[in-house]
Every structure is written in C-alpha cells, then in structure tokens.
Design a protein around this motif. Structure first.
Motif, mmCIF file in Angstrom:
data_model
loop_
_atom_site.group_PDB
_atom_site.id
_atom_site.type_symbol
_atom_site.label_atom_id
_atom_site.label_comp_id
_atom_site.label_asym_id
_atom_site.label_seq_id
_atom_site.Cartn_x
_atom_site.Cartn_y
_atom_site.Cartn_z
ATOM 1 N N GLU A 11 0.811 -1.200 0.000
ATOM 2 C CA GLU A 11 0.000 0.000 0.000
ATOM 3 C C GLU A 11 0.853 1.262 0.000
ATOM 4 N N ILE A 12 2.182 1.117 0.140
ATOM 5 C CA ILE A 12 3.068 2.281 0.095
ATOM 6 C C ILE A 12 3.077 2.836 -1.328
ATOM 7 N N GLY A 13 3.006 4.178 -1.443
ATOM 8 C CA GLY A 13 2.864 4.797 -2.761
ATOM 9 C C GLY A 13 4.100 4.722 -3.614
ATOM 10 N N SER A 14 5.281 4.595 -3.006
ATOM 11 C CA SER A 14 6.527 4.520 -3.780
ATOM 12 C C SER A 14 6.926 3.059 -3.972
ATOM 13 N N VAL A 83 19.995 9.176 -6.084
ATOM 14 C CA VAL A 83 20.348 9.444 -7.479
ATOM 15 C C VAL A 83 19.082 9.575 -8.315
ATOM 16 N N ASP A 84 19.083 10.561 -9.224
ATOM 17 C CA ASP A 84 18.037 10.671 -10.250
ATOM 18 C C ASP A 84 18.459 9.820 -11.436
ATOM 19 N N CYS A 85 17.602 8.926 -11.901
ATOM 20 C CA CYS A 85 17.967 8.085 -13.035
ATOM 21 C C CYS A 85 16.714 7.657 -13.774
ATOM 22 N N ARG A 86 16.932 7.069 -14.961
ATOM 23 C CA ARG A 86 15.817 6.529 -15.747
ATOM 24 C C ARG A 86 15.845 5.010 -15.652
ATOM 25 N N ILE A 87 14.671 4.448 -15.319
ATOM 26 C CA ILE A 87 14.581 2.993 -15.193
ATOM 27 C C ILE A 87 13.873 2.410 -16.401
ATOM 28 N N ARG A 94 10.595 4.140 -20.678
ATOM 29 C CA ARG A 94 11.499 4.620 -19.640
ATOM 30 C C ARG A 94 10.720 5.488 -18.667
ATOM 31 N N CYS A 95 11.261 5.619 -17.452
ATOM 32 C CA CYS A 95 10.593 6.412 -16.433
ATOM 33 C C CYS A 95 11.654 7.042 -15.533
ATOM 34 N N TRP A 96 11.552 8.372 -15.321
ATOM 35 C CA TRP A 96 12.461 9.065 -14.405
ATOM 36 C C TRP A 96 12.045 8.781 -12.967
ATOM 37 N N VAL A 97 13.015 8.463 -12.109
ATOM 38 C CA VAL A 97 12.737 8.219 -10.690
ATOM 39 C C VAL A 97 13.843 8.841 -9.834
ATOM 40 N N ILE A 98 13.494 9.074 -8.548
ATOM 41 C CA ILE A 98 14.510 9.339 -7.523
ATOM 42 C C ILE A 98 14.712 8.028 -6.781
ATOM 43 N N ASP A 121 8.484 8.100 -8.432
ATOM 44 C CA ASP A 121 8.273 8.512 -9.819
ATOM 45 C C ASP A 121 8.333 10.038 -9.932
ATOM 46 N N ILE A 122 9.306 10.553 -10.746
ATOM 47 C CA ILE A 122 9.405 11.999 -11.002
ATOM 48 C C ILE A 122 9.308 12.266 -12.496
ATOM 49 N N ASN A 123 8.663 11.354 -13.228
ATOM 50 C CA ASN A 123 8.617 11.446 -14.687
ATOM 51 C C ASN A 123 7.942 12.741 -15.130
ATOM 52 N N GLU A 124 6.801 13.074 -14.487
ATOM 53 C CA GLU A 124 6.065 14.268 -14.892
ATOM 54 C C GLU A 124 6.878 15.529 -14.620
ATOM 55 N N ARG A 125 7.563 15.572 -13.465
ATOM 56 C CA ARG A 125 8.366 16.742 -13.148
ATOM 57 C C ARG A 125 9.490 16.928 -14.156
ATOM 58 N N LYS A 126 10.185 15.832 -14.511
ATOM 59 C CA LYS A 126 11.274 15.909 -15.488
ATOM 60 C C LYS A 126 10.751 16.360 -16.848
#
Length: 802
Positions: A11-14, A83-87, A94-98, A121-126
């Motif tokens: 149930e954790i969002g991340s 680290v900020d990276c793409r998974i 691909r998806c940007w994440v912290i 997930d920080i895809n929208e921010r990136k």
C-alpha cells in the motif's frame, strides 16, 4: 496472531525493492512491493525473485555508469545514496525516478550487500522541466536568428567548448567554419583574422574558454572589447566584441558572442542595405538645444553627406503625423515624439521603444518601431531609428507568449511542489499515528505472552492472558483493515458491486454480530420500525453497506454509557419507479461530542481526546467515520451528524437503492446449520507453516481428515492423483510460490474428470476487498474467507455445502 506486513508494504505509494548485490554486480531481488512491480513492468513476482539479474536490467544504458558509481560509493562508505535516473519500465519505455538507497547488511565473507531501494516517480516533473527548457531555448535561438544584428553572432558553451554560428555578414568566418568546429578553433580563426601582434596577444589572454569562465566566476556576466584593426582585405574597421554569459540549468557556462562594426561608413552602408529591403524607413537625429530635426542620408557616399536635411523639429513631427502615421495612432505618435516625454523615458533606460502604425504608398497599413537613444554622454543629441518591424513584432509577441506560458508552468510546478510538501506532511502524520496504534496492541500481545509463559501451570491466569491477547489481536486486525480500507478509498480503487440485498436481513445480521459487544458494554440496541419497511429487496453493494452500518453502530456501542441504549430506525425518504431512498437513523445515549469536533469528525485519525487517553479507553483508530464518509459518498449518499456533550449523538445516513422487483431473498447469516464434519476429507493449500498448523488444528478438531499442499503445483498434482470424489472440499490460499491459488483453481476446474467442476473450493486470503472477492469467483472459487480465519465463520461457510 501473525500480521501480514507484505500487504501493508504493497500500500506504500513509492516502489520498494530489497536487492542482494554481489561484487560482480549480479543482482537478486529479495523482496518488492506491487508499486515497484508496476514501475518496472514486471508481471510475475516469483520469476523476478528467483532469476539473477544485472544492474542493466534496472536502469537505462545512459544512466548505468552513474548508478554503478552510486552503488560502489554506497558499498564503500555505507552511507545512504540518492540518485536521479531513468529505469526500464517494461515494453521498451522509460521512467524518471529518484532512487534512495540504504545499505542494510554487508556479508564480507560472501562479498554480498543487502540494499533497500526506494523509487519515487518523477517522470512528470522531469518532462515539465525538459519541455520548459526546450520551449525557451527554441524561442530564444529563433529570436537571435531573426535579429541579424552586427557582423557576426553565435552561441557558445564555454564549459563544453562548443560553438554554433548564428549569422556572419562578412562571409569570412562562414567560409572557414565546419560543423565540427569547437569554440577554441573559432578563437584561433579570430586571432588569424588580425595582423596586429599586440591584438593577437590580448585575444589569446581573454577569449579562450578557461579565461572567460574565470571572468564569469569572478562576478562578471558580460565581457566587452572595443578596438580598431585592419581587415584581411585592407582598410581599417572599428570592432565591438561583446559576450553575454549565463549559467544554464545543467551548470554549464554559456553565452552569446556578437561582433559589431561601429564606424560611420559601415553604419551608412548598413542603412543603405536595410533601406533597400524596407526594414529601416528612416534614421534621424534630434538636436535638443536648437530644436532641430536632422534626417540621415542613407544614400550618401561621403561621410560629410550623411545629413540629408535639417528642419524644425515641431514642423517635421506635425508633417509626419498628417502624411504618414495611421489616423488611429496620431494622438499616440504626437505624445511619443514630445521631447520631454522621450527624455523621461531615457532616464529610465538607455533605449526607449514604441510601435506606431503607418500608411504605405499603396494605402495598406504597416507597423513601424521607433527606437530612441542618446548619441553620446552629453545627452544633447537623440538618435531615432524607424524600422519596419511587422515580422520582428510577431516574433516578439510569440516570445512574450512563451514567457507567459513558462510563468504559468512555473506556477504549476510551485503548486505541485506545495502539494508534494503537504502530502509528505500528511504521510509523516499518518506514520506517527499508525506507529503508535500498531505498537500499543503489539506490546500488549508480547507482554501477555511473557506473563503466560511465567504462569504456564496457572490455568486461570493463562486463560486471562489468552483473552487479553485475543482482544489486542482483534484490535490490531481492525486497525489494519481500517488502514487498508482508507488506502483503497483515497486511491479511488474501491469497486462498488451490484448484488441482491435484503436490507432487513443485513441489519438483523449486524445487530446479531454486535449483540455480544453491546452486552459487554451494558448497552441495548432497539430496531424501532423494521417491519414498516415496504421495499427491503434492493440491488446494492452489500459488503460496503454492511461496513457503513457496522462502523456507525459499533461506534454508538463503544462511546456509550453502561445502561445506555441505541435506537435504530429506517425511514423512506423518496421513491421512483426504479429507485428508493432510505434514511438510516442511529441515535445513542452516549458520551456525545463537542460542536468543534463535529466539524472534523470525518478526518482520518480524529478522536475527541479531552481526557488525553481516548485511544486507550475506547480502543479506536479514528478512521471509522472517515471510512463511512468516503463509502457513503461513493454510493451517492449523505451523512449528517448531530451531538451534545454528555447526552448522546445522532447519525443520519441517506442512501439510494435500485429496487429489486424479483424479490430475491438473500441468505441470512443468522441462519446456522448443525453439520457433523467427521470423516470429511479436505485438501488445504497453504505455504505458511504457522497458518497451516492453525487451520489443520481447527479442521481436525471437527473430525476432518486433512491433506496439505505447500503451493499451487502440489495442490493440483494431489487432486489429479486422488480418486474421483475423494476430497469433499478444498481450502486454497491465493498468494503461494510456484503457482498461486487463482491459477491452481483454474487448472483444477479445467480438468476432464467428474468432480473437478463441483468440488467446493474456498479461498483463504488476506486480500479481502470486493474486487478480490470478485476475482476469486471469476477464477472458479465457490466462496471467500478473509485471513485471519474466524473459526465460526469457517464452520458456517463449510456448512453451506453439506
């Protein structure tokens, strides 16, 4: 009692993954939640946890070295790493994440590290940042490309030593330039342009990337160099070299380099050229001391002939206003050309611009820009340029629109940031509450176990401890159910069903279920007008309706007084051909609530706590009314609460129901059958040994013969090898290794044997939401039991099939 923390983890969002990383960077997944599965596009958790992986399976190729460096740093220091990276998120996307990495364990002998990874997930921010930067860069470069100012201009990235030519009126640089040219090569070309050795030395000491970066780092944004020099073709020219520098979002020092020629002959030549292309309509000088207007002669070959004509300033302005300026802009033009007005504008900035519509010879309208600035420092002469700027005006307007869009994007990003901060604060508050509420019953369980162990021979004390352990475990189970319900509701994942329901029977069931609780608290429940209900048979979502009424009535019992009462009445509010609307009124004589608390009763974890120990006294989580409010809203109803301290509370729940004209009677949970289970054969599929021991004990205590299976594969194999009709029923866990319960039941139901279709198969699972129940029914299960199993409910469910 055993708490299934994996369900809470899901149930954790991340996304959360526990990795085992070897020295050769071979990676094994030890545990992960569903959010991580969805992020990486993983379909089968068992496959991911059994097959060794490589780090390249997680991050894209471009970010592999960066992630590798962070992991090596984590292994070396033991400190957390971010680290900020793409998974790789499945199917090539691909998806940007912290990624927050924490070292949990280091096995030196095996050269293995256990690392907890939390992916956000920080895809929208990136994407917003990239879109904003790209939009700004395109507009900025487009404006520079169209302006065509000076002899040569270009874009330079000093940190990367790159150069992009914008334009070259001389053709000299363009003839030497190739696409692979770097900025240092351009500086060498510029050095070779000059014949003067002293000038070549100064250029070497100032214009190379390292020198300009040092100049910028010392606090200077602009670099200016002015001098007179010989051209490669003979003659002399006065050059102004300007570099405007800035730092981009990536940290690089970049700039716009412009080379201008300022001599009188060059200015006259440029005016001639621009005049032919109808860009400059006129150039003039205002002598403020003599009040004269001097028109510049762009056609003159001699510098002495540059002044074409001199007229009285006021006379010339009035003539232009009458003959050239568009009528709608005449008043604006006369105000603009007022000398005092121009001076006031030039006090504010070095240059003053204004736009005026004019009439062309063919009577069509054009747009001109008037540009004013002082000729020199004594402020006697004002230079005026009149340009045809229809195209430039459109570019300027587009740029302004782009800046408005960027400002709006920044505003949205700020609002998103504030929302994220609010969400983090809410998460911290939630963790504080839930940590306290989970630890309290767990401490009770552990404490009573220690007391029980010390009094193993004292039967009375042992029974007392077991009773208190059961009370604490019941509270803990209720807490977990409430938290999961709230999580589903807030995520919008609750699915409301449409099933037959008899309202009278459901209410009677609830009163029966709560009768012991009411008796223990000395409270009487009165159903006042149940027999007056004209339409009890409806279509609704029984699970959620039952949950609403259970929460409200159990609260009325919990917060009542010894000797108190609860009055339940049902009133028909309205009726149409297809729908009936009822108001369920629950009125109690309990402790009541203050008016201030009523305003926030539906907020999570809210309990009126004047004594400071409400959670201890009433054993509540503060989630019940929040769940009720969300469920009632989901069923398109209303909740109203009134209360008075010390006198009691009244809850009014209004809900619409679709009328069931088939008059189907719903099975009453109060109806119980006495069944002798002795000799019945049951197959139990359960991978948890403790859970298996408990269910085997309960079934054998009823005289049943129990056969067990550790996973779905073994369960299917045992059923296939058994004689036809050997098993009387099957109890099947859902989440098991190798083959889960859903797939196992589908395989059993598909078998070509007489008993595979009719043998009762009952699900045992911690997944107890309506969608989970529907999933098991679709797969071929006959019934659904929620963990932890209740012995009475288990017997009642089995009795339905015998």
């Amino acid at each position: 009692m055993m708490v299934d923390f994996k369900s809470i983890l899901n149930e954790i969002g991340s996304g959360v993954i526990v990795l085992k990383i070897k020295e050769n960077m071979e990676v094994s997944v030890l545990e992960c939640n569903q959010t991580a599965m969805d992020m990486f596009g993983w379909k089968n958790k068992a496959d991911i946890m059994t097959e060794p992986l490589s780090l390249i399976d997680f991050v894209v190729t471009e970010d592999y070295q960066m992630m590798l460096a962070r992991i090596n740093e984590l292994m070396a220091t033991g400190k957390k790493s971010v680290v900020d990276c793409r998974i790789r998120s499945g199917e090539g996307s691909r998806c940007w994440v912290i990624c927050n990495m924490t070292l949990m364990e280091h096995n030196t002998a095996e050269a293995e590290w256990i690392v907890l990874c939390n992916f956000t997930d920080i895809n929208e921010r990136k994407k917003l940042e990239e879109d904003m930067q790209e939009s700004y860069r395109m507009k900025y470069n487009d404006l520079l490309d169209k302006s065509k100012t000076g002899l040569v201009s270009g874009y330079v990235n000093l940190s990367q030593n790159t150069f992009s030519l914008i334009h070259d009126d001389t053709g000299y640089l363009k003839s030497l330039f190739n696409k692979n040219q770097n900025y240092s090569d351009i500086v060498y070309i510029f050095i070779n342009y000059h014949r003067d050795e002293e000038r070549r030395r100064i250029i070497k000491e100032t214009l190379f990337p390292a020198r300009l970066v040092a100049w910028f780092n010392s606090g200077h944004n602009d670099f200016v160099m002015e001098y007179e020099t010989e051209t490669p073709y003979g003659g002399r020219i006065y050059l102004n070299v300007t570099i405007n520098m800035m730092q981009n979002p990536h940290g690089d020092i970049e700039g716009i380099i412009m080379i201008r020629e300022n001599s009188a002959k060059y200015v006259a030549a440029k005016i001639k050229e621009l005049k032919k292309r109808t860009i400059f309509l006129n150039t003039f000088i205002i002598d403020t001391e003599k009040r004269m207007h001097a028109l510049i002669n762009a056609e003159a070959d001699d510098d002495n002939d540059i002044i074409k004509s001199i007229t009285r300033y006021d006379t010339q302005i009035e003539k232009v206003a009458e003959e050239i300026v568009a009528p709608e802009d005449k008043e604006k033009f006369l105000s603009m050309m007022n000398e005092e007005f121009i001076r006031s504008k030039l006090e504010e900035s070095e240059c003053f611009l204004e736009y005026i519509h004019y009439v062309r010879p063919d009577k069509s309208l054009g747009l001109s820009r008037y540009k004013f600035y002082y000729l020199d420092d004594n402020t006697r002469f004002i230079v005026g340029l009149i340009e045809d700027c229809e195209q430039e005006y459109q570019v300027r307007k587009e740029l302004e629109d782009a800046f408005v869009q960027i400002s709006e994007t920044n505003k949205n990003l700020n609002e998103t940031n504030r929302a994220l901060q609010h969400a983090n604060a809410a998460k911290s508050e939630f963790l504080a509450h839930i940590s306290h509420d989970i630890r309290t019953p767990l401490n009770g369980v552990r404490g009573m176990l220690e007391i029980a162990e010390d009094n193993i021979e004292n039967t009375d004390k042992l029974k007392d401890c077991l009773g208190k352990i059961r009370t604490s475990s019941d509270y803990l189970l209720a807490l977990i159910n409430d938290v999961l319900d709230m999580s589903k509701l807030e995520a919008g994942k609750v699915i409301f069903t449409r099933e037959d329901m008899n309202i009278k029977e459901v209410i009677n069931n609830i009163i029966g279920m709560l009768s012991n609780m009411a008796k223990e608290n000395g409270v009487t429940i009165n159903a006042l007008n149940m027999d007056e209900m004209n339409i009890p048979n409806v279509f609704s979502s029984p699970l959620h309706f039952r949950q609403i009424m259970l929460n409200v009535i159990s609260n009325a019992i919990k917060y009542n007084k010894p000797g108190g009462r609860i009055d339940l009445s049902i009133n028909e509010i309205s009726r149409t051909a297809d729908e009936v609307r009822y108001c369920f009124v629950v009125e109690d004589t309990g402790i009541g609530m203050s008016h201030a608390f009523l305003e926030k009763i539906s907020e999570p974890f809210m309990q009126e706590n004047e004594s400071g120990n409400a959670r201890t006294i009433y054993k509540g989580t503060g989630l019940g009314m929040s769940i009720v409010k969300n469920l009632v809203d989901g069923m398109h109803g209303d909740v109203a609460v009134s209360s008075e301290k010390g006198k009691g509370s009244t809850f009014k729940i209004t809900l619409p129901f679709e009328i069931n004209y088939q008059n189907t009677s719903v099975f009453s949970e109060q109806e119980e059958k006495t069944v002798d289970f002795s000799g019945l054969k049951v197959l139990v599929a359960e991978d948890n040994t403790l859970n298996l021991e408990i269910i085997e004990y309960v079934l054998k205590a009823e005289g049943m013969v129990v056969d067990s299976a550790e996973d779905g594969n073994i369960a299917v194999d045992k059923f296939i090898k058994s004689q036809v009709n050997y098993y009387d029923f099957i109890l099947m866990d859902i989440m098991m290794p190798n083959k889960n319960g859903i797939d196992a039941v589908k395989e059993i139901r598909a078998l070509e044997r007489e008993d595979s279709k009719r043998v009762p198969i009952i699900a045992m699972t911690a997944n107890a939401f309506a969608e989970d129940v529907q999933q098991t029914k679709t797969a071929g299960f006959n019934d659904h039991l929620a963990k932890p199993l209740d012995r009475k409910i288990l017997k009642k469910t089995l009795a339905k099939y015998f």
